[in-house]
Write a protein that holds these residues in place. Structure first.
Motif: not given
Length: 235
Positions: A162-184
């Protein structure tokens, strides 16, 4: 201090990170070896701070999230231990060098929240100021591999039931936005990484000698691993 993205998932954090246990004994051992008071940066819900406090070590826990600090307070109370919890930032932790700190710990890749070299230097300078000569800074970070980026980029993956995460990677900038959602609950965490070579240089320039560099918490030597675990001495 502005609201932390962790405030939104303070109650979700423990279920989300339930399977992360491999680092606990490593940091408990590092704290015991310090032989005195320690600071944990990014104390979170006390996943590591509470086991350290259970050994009798005095722990000052710093976090930028009021929600996480409250969760840690409840966890410590349930365990029957005391942790000195303080709201603050890695770059300027609200700790006085006169408090006799023997080690600064920053587990679970928390230094990746520092967005650039300026912030990294500030954090390392602050750790240096807190420590006596010979005091230790212990932390872990990662540098993602191409296959990990390819397997996870832009995909919602179920981390725990019931807990999900999504990784959006930017290899050029060496950055990651990690989204987390679950249980409201839901949040987005911004992370940034640099190479092992760059960490070595930053540490050397800010007054630290690397005593140990490992590829995992079983202390296997680092040899190109994605994760890097650092044990550094203030020189």
């Amino acid at each position: 201090m502005s609201a932390s993205p962790y405030d939104a998932i303070a109650e979700l954090y423990d279920p989300w990170s339930r399977s992360v246990v491999e680092d606990v004994s490593f940091y408990v051992a590092a704290a015991r070896k310090a032989g005195g008071s320690i600071v944990e940066l990014g104390v979170g819900t006390g996943r590591i701070a509470v086991p350290i406090a259970e050994t009798g070590t005095h722990v000052i826990g710093v976090d930028s999230s009021t929600g996480m600090i409250e969760a840690c307070r409840r966890r410590a109370q349930a365990a029957g231990v005391n942790i000195d919890l303080r709201l603050g930032d890695f770059r300027e932790p609200p700790v006085d060098p006169a408090e006799g700190i023997q080690a600064v710990l920053c587990p679970f890749r928390s230094y990746l929240h520092l967005p650039d070299d300026s912030a990294r230097r500030q954090a390392l300078q602050s750790a240096h100021r807190l420590l006596p000569p010979g005091g230790r800074l212990v932390f872990d970070v990662f540098e993602p591999k191409a296959d990990d980026i390819a397997e996870t980029h832009g995909r919602w993956l179920e981390r725990e039931p019931g807990i999900f995460e999504r990784a959006d990677w930017d290899e050029d900038e060496r950055r990651l936005v990690l989204r987390v959602r679950g249980l409201g609950a839901e949040t987005a965490l911004s992370l940034a990484w640099v190479s092992v070579a760059e960490w070595r240089l930053l540490l050397a320039e800010e007054g630290f000698t690397v005593e140990g560099l490992y590829g995992w918490f079983d202390r296997r030597p680092w040899s190109g691993h994605e994760d890097s675990i650092w044990v550094c001495r203030r020189t």
